[in-house]
Design an enzyme around this catalytic site. Structure first.
Site, PDB file in Angstrom:
ATOM      1  N   SER A   1       8.016  -7.361  -0.110  1.00 28.18           N
ATOM      2  CA  SER A   1       8.586  -6.476   0.902  1.00 28.18           C
ATOM      3  C   SER A   1      10.104  -6.450   0.804  1.00 28.18           C
ATOM      4  O   SER A   1      10.728  -7.318   0.175  1.00 28.18           O
ATOM      5  CB  SER A   1       8.180  -6.940   2.303  1.00 28.18           C
ATOM      6  OG  SER A   1       8.828  -8.174   2.617  1.00 28.18           O
TER       7      SER A   1
ATOM      8  N   ASP B   1       6.726  -3.325  -1.102  1.00 29.75           N
ATOM      9  CA  ASP B   1       6.136  -3.022   0.196  1.00 29.75           C
ATOM     10  C   ASP B   1       7.219  -2.712   1.228  1.00 29.75           C
ATOM     11  O   ASP B   1       8.224  -3.419   1.324  1.00 29.75           O
ATOM     12  CB  ASP B   1       5.308  -4.233   0.642  1.00 29.75           C
ATOM     13  CG  ASP B   1       4.524  -3.990   1.912  1.00 29.75           C
ATOM     14  OD1 ASP B   1       4.030  -2.861   2.092  1.00 29.75           O
ATOM     15  OD2 ASP B   1       4.384  -4.935   2.703  1.00 29.75           O
TER      16      ASP B   1
ATOM     17  N   HIS C   1       1.424  -4.939  12.806  1.00 32.43           N
ATOM     18  CA  HIS C   1       2.015  -5.943  11.932  1.00 32.43           C
ATOM     19  C   HIS C   1       2.156  -7.289  12.641  1.00 32.43           C
ATOM     20  O   HIS C   1       2.359  -7.346  13.854  1.00 32.43           O
ATOM     21  CB  HIS C   1       3.401  -5.488  11.459  1.00 32.43           C
ATOM     22  CG  HIS C   1       3.353  -4.355  10.490  1.00 32.43           C
ATOM     23  ND1 HIS C   1       3.916  -3.135  10.753  1.00 32.43           N
ATOM     24  CD2 HIS C   1       2.808  -4.251   9.255  1.00 32.43           C
ATOM     25  CE1 HIS C   1       3.716  -2.327   9.720  1.00 32.43           C
ATOM     26  NE2 HIS C   1       3.052  -2.988   8.800  1.00 32.43           N
TER      27      HIS C   1
ATOM     28  N   VAL D   1      -2.539  -7.640   3.487  1.00 36.83           N
ATOM     29  CA  VAL D   1      -2.617  -8.856   4.299  1.00 36.83           C
ATOM     30  C   VAL D   1      -1.420  -9.745   3.999  1.00 36.83           C
ATOM     31  O   VAL D   1      -1.123 -10.013   2.831  1.00 36.83           O
ATOM     32  CB  VAL D   1      -3.918  -9.645   4.024  1.00 36.83           C
ATOM     33  CG1 VAL D   1      -3.966 -10.915   4.873  1.00 36.83           C
ATOM     34  CG2 VAL D   1      -5.150  -8.784   4.284  1.00 36.83           C
TER      35      VAL D   1
END
Length: 282
Positions: free
Chosen positions: A50, A83, A177, A228
């Site tokens: 991310s 991400d 989230h 996940v």
């Protein structure tokens, strides 16, 4: 079996009508645990880095190069995905580093600007053969994601995909989230409507807050990529905490980080198998 394109992994799941796991990297020990879990399950995995993870490591390149190296040495097919990149520059950097896919998250922008920026990112990525995911309908915190107004509209999603040319779409269907309880309830009817309206795979963010049964039902309704992070982070952290409590004099961080890494492997393998064996409803 090694580093592969995200497109090849997603095409496999789409053709099979099953779910495809995408698990988030936090640091090197999670990379190693995630890959080992995929090898135990003998199933392909999408590793995700991310924008927040890149910031933690002081930039994308260090953690990306480590992840790419682990993927190349893996005994199963592994793809690397960026991400939740809100930075267009970061998305371009991931393309240049050799990522198999990027997710440009323009959900914080107004619709017209989201379309324009996402299309620009997609053009750059596709020129390098990189798969592109986008988001429409903000996947929020625990309260906001259950409000009807945050659900992705199927018609708007169809128009967005047509206007941007993206390869997959993350949609808001009731998950949130960073949930640590698994009691979110997905809107299966909305998933089915989105699946019917689109010709690209659907992506579920915030899956840590969703039960196994609800995830399987979502895959049956039309969801493909299942992200996940928090759920697996819990396994890692609990193992580290237990190790430190049992070994209060330990100073070698490899010992407790190794315990965290080992704790990931069986749960990664279990989730990969769970998603892969779910079947799309006819």
């Amino acid at each position: 079996m090694t580093l592969v394109s995200t497109r090849s992994i997603m095409d496999r799941a789409t053709a099979k009508g099953s779910g495809q796991a995408a698990f988030n990297v936090i640091h090197l020990e999670t990379v190693e645990g995630l890959v080992a879990g995929a090898e135990a399950a003998r199933l392909p995995l999408i590793l995700q880095i991310s924008e927040n993870c890149a910031k933690y490591h002081g930039g994308l390149e260090p953690v990306a190069l480590a992840s790419l190296s682990a993927a190349r040495a893996a005994g199963v097919d592994i793809a690397l995905h960026l991400d939740h990149a809100e930075s267009e520059e970061l998305a371009r950097q991931a393309v240049d580093l050799g990522f198999g896919s990027i997710m440009y998250d323009g959900a914080h922008l107004d619709y017209a600007e989201n379309v324009a920026t996402t299309a620009r990112v997609r053009e750059y990525a596709h020129a390098a053969g990189v798969y592109v995911e986008a988001e429409l309908g903000k996947v929020g915190g625990k309260d906001g994601a259950h409000a009807p107004g945050v659900l992705t509209d199927p018609q708007e999603a169809h128009e967005f995909v047509a206007a941007t040319g993206v390869d997959a779409l993350a949609v808001a269907v009731g998950s949130s989230h960073a949930m640590r309880s698994r009691d979110a309830r997905l809107n299966l009817e909305r998933i089915a409507a989105l699946h019917a309206a689109l010709d690209v795979p659907l992506v579920l963010h915030g899956s840590s807050g969703v039960s196994d049964e609800n995830i399987q039902a979502a895959i049956s309704a039309g969801m493909t990529k299942i992200n996940v992070s928090t759920h697996l982070n819990g396994f890692f952290t609990r193992a580290v905490r237990e190790y430190l409590e049992s070994h209060p004099d330990i100073v070698d961080s490899r010992k407790y980080l190794g315990a965290g890494r080992a704790a990931l492997i069986p749960e990664v393998a279990r989730l990969l198998t769970l998603f892969d064996t779910a079947e799309r409803a006819s």
